[in-house]
Design a protein around this motif. Structure first.
Motif, PDB file in Angstrom:
ATOM      1  N   GLU A  49       0.832  -1.207   0.000  1.00 43.90           N
ATOM      2  CA  GLU A  49       0.000   0.000   0.000  1.00 43.90           C
ATOM      3  C   GLU A  49       0.866   1.257   0.000  1.00 43.90           C
ATOM      4  O   GLU A  49       0.578   2.240  -0.689  1.00 43.90           O
ATOM      5  CB  GLU A  49      -0.923   0.004   1.223  1.00 43.90           C
ATOM      6  N   ILE A  50       1.933   1.225   0.777  1.00 44.43           N
ATOM      7  CA  ILE A  50       2.835   2.378   0.840  1.00 44.43           C
ATOM      8  C   ILE A  50       3.546   2.555  -0.495  1.00 44.43           C
ATOM      9  O   ILE A  50       3.690   3.679  -1.001  1.00 44.43           O
ATOM     10  CB  ILE A  50       3.839   2.195   1.995  1.00 44.43           C
ATOM     11  N   ALA A  51       3.988   1.445  -1.108  1.00 41.93           N
ATOM     12  CA  ALA A  51       4.654   1.526  -2.412  1.00 41.93           C
ATOM     13  C   ALA A  51       3.723   2.070  -3.483  1.00 41.93           C
ATOM     14  O   ALA A  51       4.164   2.735  -4.422  1.00 41.93           O
ATOM     15  CB  ALA A  51       5.164   0.148  -2.818  1.00 41.93           C
ATOM     16  N   ARG A  52       2.433   1.826  -3.343  1.00 36.52           N
ATOM     17  CA  ARG A  52       1.452   2.333  -4.299  1.00 36.52           C
ATOM     18  C   ARG A  52       1.181   3.830  -4.116  1.00 36.52           C
ATOM     19  O   ARG A  52       0.412   4.416  -4.876  1.00 36.52           O
ATOM     20  CB  ARG A  52       0.142   1.556  -4.168  1.00 36.52           C
ATOM     21  N   GLY A  53       1.777   4.438  -3.110  1.00 36.84           N
ATOM     22  CA  GLY A  53       1.553   5.863  -2.876  1.00 36.84           C
ATOM     23  C   GLY A  53       0.218   6.147  -2.236  1.00 36.84           C
ATOM     24  O   GLY A  53      -0.330   7.246  -2.381  1.00 36.84           O
ATOM     25  N   HIS A  54      -0.300   5.169  -1.497  1.00 31.76           N
ATOM     26  CA  HIS A  54      -1.633   5.307  -0.913  1.00 31.76           C
ATOM     27  C   HIS A  54      -1.633   5.905   0.496  1.00 31.76           C
ATOM     28  O   HIS A  54      -2.698   6.283   0.995  1.00 31.76           O
ATOM     29  CB  HIS A  54      -2.317   3.935  -0.836  1.00 31.76           C
ATOM     30  N   VAL A  55      -0.479   5.961   1.152  1.00 24.16           N
ATOM     31  CA  VAL A  55      -0.472   6.222   2.594  1.00 24.16           C
ATOM     32  C   VAL A  55       0.191   7.558   2.926  1.00 24.16           C
ATOM     33  O   VAL A  55       1.289   7.863   2.452  1.00 24.16           O
ATOM     34  CB  VAL A  55       0.242   5.080   3.345  1.00 24.16           C
ATOM     35  N   VAL A  56      -0.492   8.328   3.746  1.00 26.66           N
ATOM     36  CA  VAL A  56       0.062   9.551   4.311  1.00 26.66           C
ATOM     37  C   VAL A  56      -0.151   9.517   5.817  1.00 26.66           C
ATOM     38  O   VAL A  56      -0.954   8.733   6.329  1.00 26.66           O
ATOM     39  CB  VAL A  56      -0.596  10.821   3.723  1.00 26.66           C
ATOM     40  N   ALA A  57       0.579  10.352   6.522  1.00 24.72           N
ATOM     41  CA  ALA A  57       0.449  10.440   7.976  1.00 24.72           C
ATOM     42  C   ALA A  57       0.369  11.899   8.382  1.00 24.72           C
ATOM     43  O   ALA A  57       0.841  12.785   7.667  1.00 24.72           O
ATOM     44  CB  ALA A  57       1.631   9.757   8.661  1.00 24.72           C
ATOM     45  N   ASN A  58      -0.239  12.142   9.535  1.00 24.28           N
ATOM     46  CA  ASN A  58      -0.353  13.503  10.052  1.00 24.28           C
ATOM     47  C   ASN A  58      -0.628  13.422  11.536  1.00 24.28           C
ATOM     48  O   ASN A  58      -0.720  12.333  12.116  1.00 24.28           O
ATOM     49  CB  ASN A  58      -1.474  14.265   9.333  1.00 24.28           C
ATOM     50  N   SER A  59      -0.765  14.565  12.144  1.00 28.96           N
ATOM     51  CA  SER A  59      -1.082  14.597  13.573  1.00 28.96           C
ATOM     52  C   SER A  59      -1.978  15.797  13.849  1.00 28.96           C
ATOM     53  O   SER A  59      -1.916  16.817  13.148  1.00 28.96           O
ATOM     54  CB  SER A  59       0.195  14.688  14.418  1.00 28.96           C
ATOM     55  N   THR A  60      -2.806  15.649  14.851  1.00 30.02           N
ATOM     56  CA  THR A  60      -3.656  16.745  15.286  1.00 30.02           C
ATOM     57  C   THR A  60      -3.872  16.624  16.784  1.00 30.02           C
ATOM     58  O   THR A  60      -4.102  15.524  17.310  1.00 30.02           O
ATOM     59  CB  THR A  60      -5.017  16.718  14.549  1.00 30.02           C
ATOM     60  N   LEU A  61      -3.750  17.736  17.464  1.00 31.29           N
ATOM     61  CA  LEU A  61      -3.902  17.771  18.910  1.00 31.29           C
ATOM     62  C   LEU A  61      -3.022  16.733  19.600  1.00 31.29           C
ATOM     63  O   LEU A  61      -3.416  16.080  20.564  1.00 31.29           O
ATOM     64  CB  LEU A  61      -5.376  17.537  19.289  1.00 31.29           C
TER      65      LEU A  61
END
Length: 254
Positions: A154-166
């Motif tokens: 999934e990561i190799a397919r460019g499907h995954v991002v990460a972030n943070s809030t609070l």
């Protein structure tokens, strides 16, 4: 050469050569990075058209042709799937080269399916490679769990991002979900990395997100997993119970 320098052995040189699958996974990473950069440039306020993407696009087109040569040099058994993979990769090389001569908006459309194309065909080539190899040579498996292998794809397919809030971290995926706990385990193994502020926001006006991509070690690990058979679990042997003789069976029925 000084006394403390050593000549690399033939074996070391052999294993340093990337496989076609590794080259395709690296190409998928590069196309995702290229498209992310175009996306951010197009969303930037007061942005003006430029040709910063042109050099990258031409390099990517050349890399696709390099991958095609590597696949050809494997001398895999001809098949319809492999023929289609060659054709689609040649089309991608043409589109990437053509995108270099277009403004960013049109260029982004031409490479919109680039990562998907590379990964779809990487899986085809991996399957053909696996079929051509002696499975007994790779019976030890890849060392990845099924969940980790799925997440890396999934990561190799460019499907995954990460972030943070609070203060809370989370992941987003346009494909199968990759939990934050899985991402952290893969990071601990140095198989993936997050690049801050390189992916589009989750919503209009929001902060840029962190693209998750394979590291060189992750590329090597996933390539190995894709070209090795899954471990086969066999049921434990159970000692047979001797059948009763006809006379014993008759006696028991009385």
């Amino acid at each position: 050469m000084t006394a403390d320098q050593t000549m690399p052995s033939a074996g070391d040189a052999l294993f340093d050569v990337p496989t076609p699958i590794e080259e395709m996974l690296r190409l998928a990473v590069d196309f995702t990075r290229h498209n992310d950069a175009l996306d951010i440039a197009l969303r930037a306020k007061n942005s003006t058209p430029d040709t910063a993407h042109s050099s990258s696009a031409r390099d990517l087109a050349a890399d696709v042709l390099k991958v095609l040569r590597a696949i050809h040099n494997q001398r895999l058994h001809p098949s319809e799937d492999l023929t289609r993979a060659h054709l689609r990769l040649r089309q991608l090389a043409f589109l990437a080269e053509a995108s270099a001569d277009h403004p960013p908006g049109a260029a982004r459309e031409l490479t919109a399916l680039a990562t998907k194309t590379v990964m779809d065909n990487a899986l085809i080539v991996a399957e053909q490679t696996l079929n051509a190899q002696s499975k007994t040579l790779h019976s030890e498996g890849s060392g990845l769990t099924a969940a980790h292998k799925s997440a890396l794809v999934e990561i190799a397919r460019g499907h995954v991002v990460a972030n943070s809030t609070l203060g809370r971290e989370y992941t987003r995926s346009s494909g199968s979900k990759v939990p934050m706990s899985t991402l952290r385990r893969l990071e601990a193994k140095h198989l993936v990395t997050r690049t801050s502020g390189t992916a589009l926001p989750a919503y209009y006006g929001g902060p840029l997100q962190d693209r998750v991509q394979l590291t060189p070690a992750g590329i090597t690990a996933l390539a190995a997993a894709l070209t090795r058979p899954a471990a086969v679990r066999t049921a434990p042997r159970v000692a047979g119970v001797p059948l009763a003789s006809p006379s014993q069976a008759t006696a028991r029925s009385r």
